[in-house]
Design a protein around this motif. Structure first.
Motif, mmCIF file in Angstrom:
data_model
loop_
_atom_site.group_PDB
_atom_site.id
_atom_site.type_symbol
_atom_site.label_atom_id
_atom_site.label_comp_id
_atom_site.label_asym_id
_atom_site.label_seq_id
_atom_site.Cartn_x
_atom_site.Cartn_y
_atom_site.Cartn_z
ATOM 1 N N ASN A 1 33.028 40.306 32.256
ATOM 2 C CA ASN A 1 33.571 41.519 32.853
ATOM 3 C C ASN A 1 35.090 41.462 32.768
ATOM 4 O OD1 ASN A 1 34.530 39.981 35.146
ATOM 5 N ND2 ASN A 1 32.398 40.007 35.894
ATOM 6 N N ARG A 2 35.766 42.462 33.311
ATOM 7 C CA ARG A 2 37.229 42.541 33.187
ATOM 8 C C ARG A 2 37.949 41.391 33.878
ATOM 9 N NH1 ARG A 2 38.602 48.995 34.067
ATOM 10 N NH2 ARG A 2 37.558 49.758 32.154
ATOM 11 N N SER A 3 37.338 40.827 34.911
ATOM 12 C CA SER A 3 37.996 39.745 35.640
ATOM 13 C C SER A 3 37.766 38.373 34.997
ATOM 14 C CB SER A 3 37.511 39.719 37.092
ATOM 15 O OG SER A 3 36.119 39.484 37.148
ATOM 16 N N GLY A 4 36.930 38.315 33.977
ATOM 17 C CA GLY A 4 36.677 37.049 33.307
ATOM 18 C C GLY A 4 35.198 36.868 33.016
ATOM 19 N N VAL A 5 34.737 35.622 33.049
ATOM 20 C CA VAL A 5 33.330 35.325 32.783
ATOM 21 C C VAL A 5 32.793 34.428 33.888
ATOM 22 C CG1 VAL A 5 33.602 35.529 30.279
ATOM 23 C CG2 VAL A 5 33.879 33.296 31.368
ATOM 24 N N LYS A 6 31.491 34.479 34.085
ATOM 25 C CA LYS A 6 30.854 33.551 35.014
ATOM 26 C C LYS A 6 29.456 33.233 34.511
ATOM 27 C CE LYS A 6 29.028 36.950 38.312
ATOM 28 N NZ LYS A 6 28.956 37.335 39.744
ATOM 29 N N GLU B 1 34.711 26.106 32.869
ATOM 30 C CA GLU B 1 35.753 25.469 33.673
ATOM 31 C C GLU B 1 36.910 26.417 33.955
ATOM 32 O OE1 GLU B 1 36.945 22.022 31.533
ATOM 33 O OE2 GLU B 1 35.150 20.853 32.040
ATOM 34 N N LEU B 2 37.328 27.175 32.937
ATOM 35 C CA LEU B 2 38.512 28.016 33.052
ATOM 36 C C LEU B 2 38.193 29.462 33.432
ATOM 37 C CD1 LEU B 2 40.553 26.680 29.976
ATOM 38 C CD2 LEU B 2 40.722 25.983 32.372
ATOM 39 N N GLY B 3 36.925 29.836 33.339
ATOM 40 C CA GLY B 3 36.527 31.187 33.731
ATOM 41 C C GLY B 3 37.059 32.277 32.835
ATOM 42 N N SER B 4 37.426 31.915 31.606
ATOM 43 C CA SER B 4 38.040 32.893 30.713
ATOM 44 C C SER B 4 37.889 32.458 29.258
ATOM 45 C CB SER B 4 39.531 33.039 31.059
ATOM 46 O OG SER B 4 40.243 33.681 30.029
ATOM 47 N N LEU B 5 37.479 33.386 28.407
ATOM 48 C CA LEU B 5 37.416 33.099 26.968
ATOM 49 C C LEU B 5 38.810 32.863 26.405
ATOM 50 C CD1 LEU B 5 34.825 35.844 25.895
ATOM 51 C CD2 LEU B 5 34.377 33.406 26.162
ATOM 52 N N THR B 6 39.766 33.675 26.859
ATOM 53 C CA THR B 6 41.139 33.563 26.357
ATOM 54 C C THR B 6 41.747 32.215 26.721
ATOM 55 O OG1 THR B 6 41.447 35.954 26.567
ATOM 56 C CG2 THR B 6 43.431 34.610 26.382
ATOM 57 N N LYS B 7 41.601 31.810 27.985
ATOM 58 C CA LYS B 7 42.165 30.535 28.421
ATOM 59 C C LYS B 7 41.495 29.365 27.718
ATOM 60 C CE LYS B 7 43.625 32.102 33.017
ATOM 61 N NZ LYS B 7 43.383 31.985 34.489
#
Length: 291
Positions: A51-56, A14-20
């Protein structure tokens, strides 16, 4: 497999990011990474590409996402039913809505609903009619406010009729009339809603001989109001959209009144969660829900 792993997986998507996702769930990033890696080990393939821009999602991850979402939905239902047996009303409801309902109906409904059911959380996703229909069909939301008719596959609760009004510049020659016919405005430069979203105008004129002289096509209702105020043309919009607006425009009803019908829809009524059922019952009987 752990439900927590599914919850983490869905939140990361949903958020496209492990950190978020970690921030939203109150985990550390390393904890989220560990749970995703563990889930990938269990299923035997990668679910996410990093990758550097996030996850998919990977192709395999895409294939199982809907099933994971269904498992989480039914787990939520189970938790709500168990709580209900114990005399506790809890859960989370995901509701699709559009701007005029969000502004004019939902604040009062939610204030009173949360007073009566403080342990049920409510989340909103705002979109146009077609987006809300897709979200209901895909299980992204539990229920959604819509202009009717909608898809035949949905179960629908009709709520109210919303009168369509003609918008004119304040100094327009027709602005002194108490009501207008569609024939009165046939030759006026017309500002039309863009097809594909909240296509209210076409819904009410499609079975009439009215063929507007379209000068502009605009997606946003509030942009239409601003353009009418500046004398760029006239238009037709629902009363609920126009409620509370303070522009220098004249609003006139049609001689043969036209309406949009508003309702709330679900995929299948017999499968809604206890919390969603409470909300639907509440909305149907809410005394202030009117236009």
């Amino acid at each position: 497999m752990s439900i927590n792993k599914y919850k983490v997986f869905k939140k990361v998507v949903e958020l496209g990011s492990l950190t978020k996702a970690a921030e939203a769930l109150g985990f550390t990033q390393s904890g989220v990474s560990h749970l995703i890696n563990s889930l990938e080990d269990e299923v035997g393939f990668l679910l996410l590409s990093r990758n550097r821009s996030g996850v998919k999602l990977t192709e395999n991850g895409e294939m199982i996402l809907k099933t994971v979402s269904e498992i989480l939905k039914w787990n939520e239902h189970l938790e709500q039913q168990v709580a209900s047996i114990h005399g506790i009303e809890l859960g989370t409801i995901h509701i699709g809505t559009f701007t005029s309902v969000s502004v004019n109906w939902l604040p009062g409904i939610i204030k009173d609903f949360q007073r009566d059911y403080p342990n049920i959380s409510v989340n909103f996703i705002e979109g146009d009619y077609r987006e809300i229909e897709d979200w209901i069909a895909d299980g992204k939301i539990d229920c959604g406010f819509l202009s009717l008719p909608t898809r035949d596959t949905f179960d629908v609760l009709p709520l109210a009729k919303d009168q369509m009004l003609v918008l004119l510049p304040i100094d327009h020659p027709l602005s002194t009339k108490p009501v207008l016919s569609l024939a009165d405005i046939m030759e006026e430069p017309f500002i039309m809603q863009r097809k594909g979203g909240d296509d209210d105008i076409n819904r009410v004129i499609e079975d009439t001989p009215f063929k507007p002289k379209i000068k502009y096509t605009v997606a946003d209702d509030y942009a239409i109001m601003a353009m009418v105020e500046k004398g760029l043309g006239i238009s037709i919009l629902p009363e609920l959209v126009l409620r509370g607006q303070q522009r220098k425009i004249r609003l006139i009803g049609l001689k043969e009144p036209k309406y949009r019908s508003l309702g709330i829809a679900v995929n299948l009524m017999k499968q809604v969660s206890p919390a969603t059922k409470r909300f639907l019952d509440y909305v149907q009987t809410y005394p202030e829900l009117k236009v």
